[in-house]
Design a protein around this motif. Structure first.
Motif: not given
Length: 489
Positions: A139-167
């Motif tokens: 479950x922890x690894x699954x949750x970590x993958x979810x956070x990583x996906x959120x960070x990657x999505x924010x970075x793909x959108x060019x939104x550093x603020x969202x990436x930092x918040x997700x991390x």
């Protein structure tokens, strides 16, 4: 004859031997009161393997191998800490290999046991311990993958603020169980922090600090060199470029020139910078030229108007720039004329020595005009204010020379300091006059005027010897009469 043995008490009962103990013969040297040894363990190989799959060494406890249990615990803890500290994928691979090793080792040890066999209770206990551990880790690894996906999505959108918040959702459990995943998010956050620093330098460039501007672009280029940061870098760059133009037209021109010519880094930076420079430069040049016009820096204004025409001839501001060039050019002409007139203190100095044209001046026509008087202005200063004007509005510049003796008026007798009588002749004042049409700089008036005035005063004031010749004393009216024809009066 029979009877009791000698020395035996006839009243004692006969001796009866004790019955044998069913547990065995009584041993006076035996150690009674100790716990009997435990029954030898009978391990279930599957239970041992499952117990070890928890990485907690439970299978070794089932086998009764406490030494192996503690050794396995130390190795597991060391590997997990190494993974947490380094966040490298090879550390996770070591953990997986260690997991497979302890599972296989526990199975092998249990299979070698002489009493090995299925034990339902052992299996249930091993599952009760291992399943929650593995489920929690999964479950922890699954949750970590979810956070990583959120960070990657924010970075793909060019939104550093969202990436930092997700991390920020990453906790100790993620770094312990999924350290490389957490580390990838940390790398994104680190890049965003460097972009934030670069943005600060770029903001400093908006004040005209070109060194700060260059530092900002170099830092952007460094982050852009790392794969995956293209969108966040572009967002930072667009944020800076979107603040252009500034309120200061001349500062904007300076920034546009720098963006077009000096931006360091790859084309991903120079392209947008050059495009922005081309977008903001025409209006900035126009605004900057207007600022120079307001401070009467005519050459600076004309230079920027002309730049706009040279570099952006088809721009919508081209017509305004052409008008600006003409206006600034006329102002330069007028400044030059004004300076020449101000320095013309004689017939051969300033404007009188080197006439110039002012193309915006009214056309000269004979008749009544308002003129600018230069040269020796001892007498022209007495002319009415309505006869004169400034260089911006006149059509005629009148240059006057030094007054000389003109026609004789009359001769009078005077007694000198010694009582001797002498004759004094009075002459008009002759003044050379040249008039130049200001629009063309050509000579249109060339004459000598003579000023009449009072002669033969009752008392003659002089120094030393009685003079033989003196000039009349012209009145304001005499001056007007002399210069009136020059200006059509």
């Amino acid at each position: 004859m029979t009877g009791p043995p000698p020395h035996e008490d006839p009243d004692r009962p006969p001796f009866v031997p004790p019955e044998p103990d069913p547990a065995g013969p009584w041993d006076p040297g035996a150690d009674y009161g100790r716990v009997a040894p435990r029954e030898p363990r009978r391990p279930d190989p599957l239970a041992v393997a499952v117990g070890n799959a928890s990485l907690l060494g439970a299978g070794y406890l089932v086998l009764g191998r406490r030494g192996l249990f503690w050794a396995a615990a130390v190795v597991t803890a060391a590997l997990l800490w190494l993974t947490y500290a380094t966040a490298e994928a090879w550390c996770e691979l070591l953990v997986v290999l260690w997991w497979a090793t302890v599972v296989a080792h526990g199975w092998w040890l249990a299979r070698r046991h002489p009493a090995a066999g299925p034990r339902q209770r052992q299996r249930l206990l091993a599952l009760a311990l291992t399943v929650p551990v593995l489920a929690a880790a999964g479950w922890v690894r699954f949750d970590a993958h979810g956070v990583e996906d959120d960070v990657a999505e924010a970075r793909a959108d060019g939104d550093c603020g969202a990436a930092v918040a997700a991390q920020e959702e990453v906790a100790f459990r993620h770094r312990l169980v999924a350290a490389p995943l957490a580390a990838r998010g940390d790398a994104v956050v680190g890049a965003c922090e460097r972009l934030d620093t670069a943005g600060g330098y770029l903001s400093g460039g908006l004040t005209g600090d070109l060194d700060s501007l260059e530092t900002g672009f170099r830092r952007l280029g460094a982050v852009l060199g790392e794969s995956g940061n293209e969108r966040t870098v572009r967002a930072t760059l667009d944020g800076f470029l979107g603040r252009l133009p500034t309120d200061d037209g001349c500062l904007t021109v300076t920034l546009a020139d720098w963006l077009r010519e000096h931006v360091p880094g790859p084309g991903d930076l120079t392209g947008p910078a050059s495009a922005t420079a081309a977008r903001i430069a025409p209006q900035a040049l126009l605004d900057c030229a207007a600022d120079f016009m307001s401070t009467e820096d005519w050459p600076g204004a004309r230079e920027r108007y002309q730049r706009l025409l040279d570099e952006y001839p088809d721009d919508v501001h081209a017509d305004a720039a052409r008008k600006g060039v003409r206006k600034a050019g006329l102002a330069i002409e007028l400044d030059r004329i004004t300076e020449l007139v101000a320095t013309a203190d004689s017939m051969g100095a300033g404007y009188c020595g080197k006439p110039a044209r002012y193309s915006q001046a009214p056309a000269y026509r004979k008749g009544r005009v308002r003129a600018v008087f230069a040269g020796d202005t001892e007498y022209t200063d007495k002319l009415p204010a309505g006869w004169r004007t400034d260089t911006a509005h006149t059509s005629l510049v009148v240059c006057t020379g030094e007054a000389k003796a003109g026609d004789a008026v009359e001769t009078c007798q005077y007694r000198d300091h010694n009582g001797n009588i002498g004759s004094v002749r009075f002459n008009k004042l002759a003044i050379r006059v040249k008039g130049y049409a200001l629009r063309t700089g050509k000579l249109v008036v060339d004459r000598t005027v003579q000023l009449g005035g009072e002669s033969c005063p009752g008392i003659l004031r002089y120094f030393d010897a009685l003079p033989s010749r003196m000039a009349v004393t012209p009145s304001a009216g005499d001056v007007r009469d002399a210069f009136g024809p020059v200006v059509g009066r």
